[in-house]
Design a protein around this motif. Structure first.
Motif, PDB file in Angstrom:
ATOM      1  N   VAL A   1       0.834  -1.202   0.000  1.00 60.03           N
ATOM      2  CA  VAL A   1       0.000   0.000   0.000  1.00 60.03           C
ATOM      3  C   VAL A   1       0.871   1.255   0.000  1.00 60.03           C
ATOM      4  O   VAL A   1       0.574   2.228  -0.702  1.00 60.03           O
ATOM      5  CB  VAL A   1      -0.974  -0.017   1.194  1.00 60.03           C
ATOM      6  CG1 VAL A   1      -1.679   1.310   1.346  1.00 60.03           C
ATOM      7  CG2 VAL A   1      -1.987  -1.142   1.025  1.00 60.03           C
TER       8      VAL A   1
ATOM      9  N   VAL B   1       2.186   1.654  -3.586  1.00 63.54           N
ATOM     10  CA  VAL B   1       1.150   2.053  -4.543  1.00 63.54           C
ATOM     11  C   VAL B   1       0.729   3.506  -4.323  1.00 63.54           C
ATOM     12  O   VAL B   1       0.556   4.266  -5.276  1.00 63.54           O
ATOM     13  CB  VAL B   1      -0.067   1.102  -4.450  1.00 63.54           C
ATOM     14  CG1 VAL B   1      -1.258   1.639  -5.210  1.00 63.54           C
ATOM     15  CG2 VAL B   1       0.309  -0.278  -4.952  1.00 63.54           C
ATOM     16  N   THR B   2       0.553   3.897  -3.065  1.00 68.44           N
ATOM     17  CA  THR B   2       0.066   5.244  -2.782  1.00 68.44           C
ATOM     18  C   THR B   2       1.189   6.280  -2.739  1.00 68.44           C
ATOM     19  O   THR B   2       0.909   7.473  -2.816  1.00 68.44           O
ATOM     20  CB  THR B   2      -0.684   5.278  -1.437  1.00 68.44           C
ATOM     21  OG1 THR B   2       0.210   4.901  -0.391  1.00 68.44           O
ATOM     22  CG2 THR B   2      -1.888   4.371  -1.458  1.00 68.44           C
TER      23      THR B   2
ATOM     24  N   ARG C   1       2.955   6.950  -0.142  1.00 64.55           N
ATOM     25  CA  ARG C   1       2.970   7.568   1.187  1.00 64.55           C
ATOM     26  C   ARG C   1       3.687   6.658   2.163  1.00 64.55           C
ATOM     27  O   ARG C   1       3.813   5.459   1.954  1.00 64.55           O
ATOM     28  CB  ARG C   1       1.534   7.804   1.661  1.00 64.55           C
ATOM     29  CG  ARG C   1       0.793   8.731   0.702  1.00 64.55           C
ATOM     30  CD  ARG C   1      -0.489   9.182   1.252  1.00 64.55           C
ATOM     31  NE  ARG C   1      -0.245   9.983   2.451  1.00 64.55           N
ATOM     32  CZ  ARG C   1      -1.195  10.389   3.255  1.00 64.55           C
ATOM     33  NH1 ARG C   1      -2.454  10.070   3.024  1.00 64.55           N
ATOM     34  NH2 ARG C   1      -0.912  11.113   4.313  1.00 64.55           N
TER      35      ARG C   1
END
Length: 52
Positions: free
Chosen positions: A26, A29-30, A32
């Motif tokens: 995650v 992908v983001t 962050r």
């Protein structure tokens, strides 16, 4: 003087590696960074330390 032998066993819960892989995926992908406090909370819950 007497000798004392201590055995420390660290075990990870079955779900910890999947949780960390999900957090990394995650984050990738983001773009962050994960919340370090939240991740460390789950790492603390996912590692079991036994002293024999």
């Amino acid at each position: 003087m007497a000798t004392v032998t201590v055995i420390i066993v660290c075990r990870q819960r079955w779900w910890l590696k999947y949780y960390l892989a999900g957090v990394m995926a995650v984050a990738h992908v983001t773009g962050r960074e994960p919340d370090p406090e939240r991740v460390s909370h789950w790492i603390d819950r996912g590692i079991k330390v036994e002293v024999h």
